[in-house]
Scaffold this motif. Structure first.
Motif, PDB file in Angstrom:
ATOM      1  N   ALA A  60       4.662  -3.618  -7.291  1.00  0.00           N
ATOM      2  CA  ALA A  60       4.155  -2.825  -6.167  1.00  0.00           C
ATOM      3  C   ALA A  60       5.236  -2.690  -5.097  1.00  0.00           C
ATOM      4  O   ALA A  60       5.419  -1.615  -4.518  1.00  0.00           O
ATOM      5  CB  ALA A  60       2.904  -3.488  -5.589  1.00  0.00           C
ATOM      6  N   TYR A 122      -3.352  -6.210 -12.183  1.00  0.00           N
ATOM      7  CA  TYR A 122      -4.095  -5.240 -11.384  1.00  0.00           C
ATOM      8  C   TYR A 122      -4.342  -5.767  -9.975  1.00  0.00           C
ATOM      9  O   TYR A 122      -4.124  -5.057  -8.981  1.00  0.00           O
ATOM     10  CB  TYR A 122      -5.424  -4.924 -12.080  1.00  0.00           C
ATOM     11  CG  TYR A 122      -6.291  -3.948 -11.340  1.00  0.00           C
ATOM     12  CD1 TYR A 122      -5.956  -2.594 -11.283  1.00  0.00           C
ATOM     13  CD2 TYR A 122      -7.457  -4.374 -10.700  1.00  0.00           C
ATOM     14  CE1 TYR A 122      -6.753  -1.689 -10.608  1.00  0.00           C
ATOM     15  CE2 TYR A 122      -8.261  -3.469 -10.021  1.00  0.00           C
ATOM     16  CZ  TYR A 122      -7.907  -2.130  -9.969  1.00  0.00           C
ATOM     17  OH  TYR A 122      -8.703  -1.248  -9.298  1.00  0.00           O
ATOM     18  N   ALA A 123      -4.763  -7.044  -9.890  1.00  0.00           N
ATOM     19  CA  ALA A 123      -5.026  -7.663  -8.587  1.00  0.00           C
ATOM     20  C   ALA A 123      -3.751  -7.700  -7.745  1.00  0.00           C
ATOM     21  O   ALA A 123      -3.780  -7.359  -6.550  1.00  0.00           O
ATOM     22  CB  ALA A 123      -5.583  -9.076  -8.780  1.00  0.00           C
ATOM     23  N   LEU A 125      -1.124  -5.738  -7.940  1.00  0.00           N
ATOM     24  CA  LEU A 125      -0.785  -4.372  -7.537  1.00  0.00           C
ATOM     25  C   LEU A 125      -1.705  -3.893  -6.413  1.00  0.00           C
ATOM     26  O   LEU A 125      -1.237  -3.336  -5.413  1.00  0.00           O
ATOM     27  CB  LEU A 125      -0.922  -3.426  -8.735  1.00  0.00           C
ATOM     28  CG  LEU A 125       0.177  -3.453  -9.811  1.00  0.00           C
ATOM     29  CD1 LEU A 125      -0.276  -2.644 -11.027  1.00  0.00           C
ATOM     30  CD2 LEU A 125       1.493  -2.892  -9.284  1.00  0.00           C
ATOM     31  N   ARG A 126      -3.012  -4.106  -6.576  1.00  0.00           N
ATOM     32  CA  ARG A 126      -4.002  -3.612  -5.621  1.00  0.00           C
ATOM     33  C   ARG A 126      -3.835  -4.236  -4.240  1.00  0.00           C
ATOM     34  O   ARG A 126      -3.976  -3.562  -3.225  1.00  0.00           O
ATOM     35  CB  ARG A 126      -5.424  -3.903  -6.125  1.00  0.00           C
ATOM     36  CG  ARG A 126      -6.029  -2.837  -6.987  1.00  0.00           C
ATOM     37  CD  ARG A 126      -6.046  -1.470  -6.313  1.00  0.00           C
ATOM     38  NE  ARG A 126      -7.071  -1.341  -5.285  1.00  0.00           N
ATOM     39  CZ  ARG A 126      -8.315  -0.954  -5.495  1.00  0.00           C
ATOM     40  NH1 ARG A 126      -8.703  -0.654  -6.715  1.00  0.00           N
ATOM     41  NH2 ARG A 126      -9.162  -0.844  -4.506  1.00  0.00           N
ATOM     42  N   ARG A 129       0.059  -3.009  -2.884  1.00  0.00           N
ATOM     43  CA  ARG A 129       0.377  -1.592  -2.653  1.00  0.00           C
ATOM     44  C   ARG A 129       0.102  -1.126  -1.215  1.00  0.00           C
ATOM     45  O   ARG A 129       0.973  -0.518  -0.589  1.00  0.00           O
ATOM     46  CB  ARG A 129      -0.369  -0.709  -3.650  1.00  0.00           C
ATOM     47  CG  ARG A 129       0.451  -0.449  -4.912  1.00  0.00           C
ATOM     48  CD  ARG A 129      -0.344   0.320  -5.941  1.00  0.00           C
ATOM     49  NE  ARG A 129       0.403   0.457  -7.188  1.00  0.00           N
ATOM     50  CZ  ARG A 129      -0.163   0.708  -8.362  1.00  0.00           C
ATOM     51  NH1 ARG A 129      -1.470   0.846  -8.458  1.00  0.00           N
ATOM     52  NH2 ARG A 129       0.575   0.829  -9.446  1.00  0.00           N
TER      53      ARG A 129
ATOM     54  N   GLU B  86      -3.556   2.621 -16.435  1.00  0.00           N
ATOM     55  CA  GLU B  86      -3.449   3.458 -15.231  1.00  0.00           C
ATOM     56  C   GLU B  86      -3.043   4.890 -15.572  1.00  0.00           C
ATOM     57  O   GLU B  86      -3.411   5.828 -14.880  1.00  0.00           O
ATOM     58  CB  GLU B  86      -2.428   2.852 -14.255  1.00  0.00           C
ATOM     59  CG  GLU B  86      -2.979   1.663 -13.475  1.00  0.00           C
ATOM     60  CD  GLU B  86      -2.116   1.280 -12.281  1.00  0.00           C
ATOM     61  OE1 GLU B  86      -2.647   0.704 -11.335  1.00  0.00           O
ATOM     62  OE2 GLU B  86      -0.897   1.557 -12.295  1.00  0.00           O
TER      63      GLU B  86
END
Lengths: 138, 122
Positions: A60, A122-123, A125-126, A129, B86
Motif C-alpha cells: 500500500a 487485504y487487512a 492494504l485496507r 491505503r 482485486e
C-alpha cells in the motif's frame, strides 16, 4: 534477465540481504515456539499470517507513494518478508501432522493458513491505503 | 553456528526465488504467478526430501530452514492471490490457491518418497 547490469545486481543483492534477515527472524520464532509433531504449528502460522499483513502494509505504501526508493520492494518485500514467510515450512508442518496421526490438526492448519493469508494481505492494504493517500498529498 | 547456516542458505534461496520469478514473468507474462507457484512447489519438494532422509542438523539448517525456507514464500503467494481477486480474476485466484497447496503437498510427499527410495539403495 541479465545479472551483468548494475541495477539487477544491486536488486539481487538487496533481495539476498533481506532474505537473510527475514529467514533469521523465522528461524528465531520457530526455535522459540516449537510444537509437538501432531500439534498445530502456531509459530509458522503466526509468521506466515503476520508476513502477509506486513506485505499488505508495504505494498500500500509502495504503490501509493509517488517516490519510493527503488530497492524498497526488493529488499523489504521480496527479501525480508519473502524470507520470513515460507511455503515449504507450511507444507512440511501439514505433512508432519498427517504423519503424526492428527489429520484434523493437519487440515485445520492447512485451511486456517491459506484463508488467513490473503485476508491478512487485504487487512494490511485496507488499513494502510487511506493513511498513505492522506499523508502522500499535503 | 546453526544461525549462520540458516543465513547462508537464505542468502542463496531468496535471490533464486527472485530470479525464477523474473524468468517466469518474461516467459509466461504477469497474468498468473507461475514463478511463485514454481518455487513454492520445488522448495516444498526439496524440504520434504531433506526432512525424510533425514538430513543432519547442519544440512537441515542450511538447505532446509535457510535455502528452502527463503526460496519459498507465503507473503508473495498471499499478495498475488489477493491481487488476482482485486483484479476480478476470481477463478485465477482460486486456481492459484488450489494449485499451490495441492502441488506443494504432493511435492513434499514425493520428496519423502524419494528419500525412502534413496535410503534402500545399496
Amino acid at each position: 534477465m541479465s545479472v551483468a547490469d548494475g541495477g539487477t545486481a544491486r536488486t539481487v543483492a538487496a533481495v539476498s540481504a533481506g532474505g537473510m534477515l527475514g529467514s533469521l527472524a523465522r528461524y528465531g520464532v520457530a526455535e522459540a515456539f516449537p510444537h509437538a509433531p501432531g500439534g498445530f504449528g502456531w509459530a509458522m502460522f503466526a509468521v506466515n499470517v503476520s508476513g502477509c499483513l506486513l506485505i499488505g502494509v508495504l505494498m500500500a505504501v509502495i504503490t501509493g507513494r509517488p517516490r519510493v526508493h527503488p530497492l524498497a520492494r526488493p529488499f523489504l518485500g521480496v527479501g525480508v518478508l519473502g524470507g520470513f514467510t515460507s511455503f515449504s515450512a507450511y507444507a512440511l508442518d501439514v505433512q508432519r501432522a498427517f504423519q503424526a496421526g492428527a489429520p484434523g490438526v493437519a487440515v485445520a492448519y492447512l485451511v486456517a493458513t491459506v484463508v488467513c493469508a490473503p485476508a491478512a494481505v487485504y487487512a494490511g492494504l485496507r488499513v494502510t491505503r487511506p493513511l498513505v493517500r492522506r499523508g502522500g498529498r499535503p | 553456528m546453526t544461525a549462520v547456516l540458516v543465513l547462508l542458505g537464505a542468502a542463496v534461496g531468496a535471490p533464486l526465488r527472485y530470479l525464477a520469478d523474473q524468468w517466469a514473468r518474461s516467459r509466461f507474462g504477469g497474468g498468473f504467478p507461475w514463478g511463485t507457484l514454481g518455487v513454492n512447489v520445488f522448495g516444498s519438494g526439496l524440504l520434504g526430501l531433506l526432512a525424510a532422509l533425514p538430513a543432519g542438523p547442519g544440512l537441515m539448517a542450511f538447505a532446509g530452514t535457510g535455502l528452502c525456507g527463503a526460496l519459498t514464500t507465503y507473503s508473495t503467494f498471499g499478495y498475488e492471490t489477493l491481487r488476482l481477486l482485486e483484479d476480478g480474476a476470481r477463478w485465477h485466484a482460486l486456481a492459484n490457491v488450489a494449485a499451490s497447496v495441492t502441488a506443494a503437498l504432493a511435492a513434499a510427499a514425493a520428496g519423502a518418497a524419494a528419500a525412502h527410495f534413496i535410503a534402500v539403495l545399496p
